[in-house]
Design a protein around this motif. Sequence first.
Motif, PDB file in Angstrom:
ATOM      1  N   ASN A 102     -10.991 -33.812  11.852  1.00 48.78           N
ATOM      2  CA  ASN A 102      -9.387 -34.023  11.857  1.00 48.78           C
ATOM      3  C   ASN A 102      -9.204 -34.098  10.263  1.00 48.78           C
ATOM      4  O   ASN A 102      -9.892 -34.171   9.360  1.00 48.78           O
ATOM      5  N   LEU A 157      -7.336 -35.783   7.819  1.00 42.24           N
ATOM      6  CA  LEU A 157      -6.822 -37.274   7.496  1.00 42.24           C
ATOM      7  C   LEU A 157      -6.640 -37.157   5.972  1.00 42.24           C
ATOM      8  O   LEU A 157      -7.094 -36.689   5.270  1.00 42.24           O
ATOM      9  N   ASN A 158      -5.549 -38.333   5.590  1.00 42.74           N
ATOM     10  CA  ASN A 158      -5.288 -38.508   4.335  1.00 42.74           C
ATOM     11  C   ASN A 158      -4.788 -37.102   3.511  1.00 42.74           C
ATOM     12  O   ASN A 158      -5.186 -36.960   2.575  1.00 42.74           O
ATOM     13  N   HIS A 159      -4.103 -36.280   4.415  1.00 42.65           N
ATOM     14  CA  HIS A 159      -3.675 -35.142   3.662  1.00 42.65           C
ATOM     15  C   HIS A 159      -1.954 -35.120   3.651  1.00 42.65           C
ATOM     16  O   HIS A 159      -1.437 -35.964   4.260  1.00 42.65           O
ATOM     17  N   ILE A 208      -2.020 -29.797   5.432  1.00 39.89           N
ATOM     18  CA  ILE A 208      -2.244 -29.390   6.732  1.00 39.89           C
ATOM     19  C   ILE A 208      -1.732 -28.268   7.212  1.00 39.89           C
ATOM     20  O   ILE A 208      -2.622 -27.278   7.840  1.00 39.89           O
ATOM     21  N   ARG A 220       1.762 -42.215   5.187  1.00 40.51           N
ATOM     22  CA  ARG A 220       0.553 -41.185   5.275  1.00 40.51           C
ATOM     23  C   ARG A 220       0.829 -40.204   6.519  1.00 40.51           C
ATOM     24  O   ARG A 220       1.501 -40.735   7.373  1.00 40.51           O
ATOM     25  N   GLY A 254      -1.431 -37.512   9.084  1.00 41.63           N
ATOM     26  CA  GLY A 254      -2.627 -37.042   9.522  1.00 41.63           C
ATOM     27  C   GLY A 254      -2.576 -36.073  10.450  1.00 41.63           C
ATOM     28  O   GLY A 254      -1.636 -35.698  11.402  1.00 41.63           O
ATOM     29  N   LEU A 298      -4.638 -34.653  13.703  1.00 38.94           N
ATOM     30  CA  LEU A 298      -5.680 -35.034  14.500  1.00 38.94           C
ATOM     31  C   LEU A 298      -5.777 -33.528  15.406  1.00 38.94           C
ATOM     32  O   LEU A 298      -4.792 -32.937  15.949  1.00 38.94           O
TER      33      LEU A 298
END
Length: 272
Positions: A4, A6-8, A13, A112, A114, A116
């Motif tokens: 995943n 995440l924290n992007h 992304i 935030r 993310g 998925l």
Amino acid sequence: MTSNLLNHQIDDILGSVLEDATGDVYMVNPSWDAIEEFVSVATDFDGDLPSVHMLADERTLKDVMDDFIVASNAADLISEGTLELRTIEEAPENSLLVTDDRVVAIVHAGDRVGGLVTDDEGFVDDTYDTYVSHWEDANTFNLRTPPITDVRDTLSEEISPDAEADFTAILDSLETARGDGDGLDEVTISLLVAAKNEALLYDISKWGEDVGIASKATFSRTKTKLEDMGLIDTEKVPIDVGRPRLRLKIGDDRLREANNGQLATVAQSILN
């Protein structure tokens, strides 16, 4: 299984998906921010872009594309064959990025973001086929803004290379070009550039209409507004046949003394 994202940030992304994609990409129900970020990431992308099919809410697309900076760069991507825009009526709950080997759901949690990710073959195949079908049934979004490459090339040819350099510098100094208080619009920018380079109103308005920025009437109305506010002046230039034409000139000392990086800021402060 693919990790995943995440924290992007959304641009990270998008960049990751564009870099890894081996075929077409379906960008489904993107947010306002995601559309802006996609255009920015794709414009600066180093390498061969996949073909991106964007299925978006029509109202969101219209609102985002009111910004000349975003729209003209999107038009460049369309003219290059790397982006198509269509509208979606029944959108999924989340924004999706769908390729032939993974599906990424964009999830916002406060500030935030993310991504998925699933690469389950059966699920990916079904999702991909679903949005291929939706795409075939969707209506094309008609982007009327001209590609920024055409704008710059024709401005250099028909007005002057210096005018094109000034135009580009002003755009680069702006975050948005909407003309709604958050930025100057493209017609105002064109007229300021023409005045800085002492071009004829006839020439800049003909160029603007021919390239698809706005009609001659819009250029004329905006010229009158800027002249009434003292940002630009005009002087009559006799011609062999017909009425004299108007040469545009900077009319405010604050603008005359500003460099290109400051011109937009100074003009905006006067207009406001």
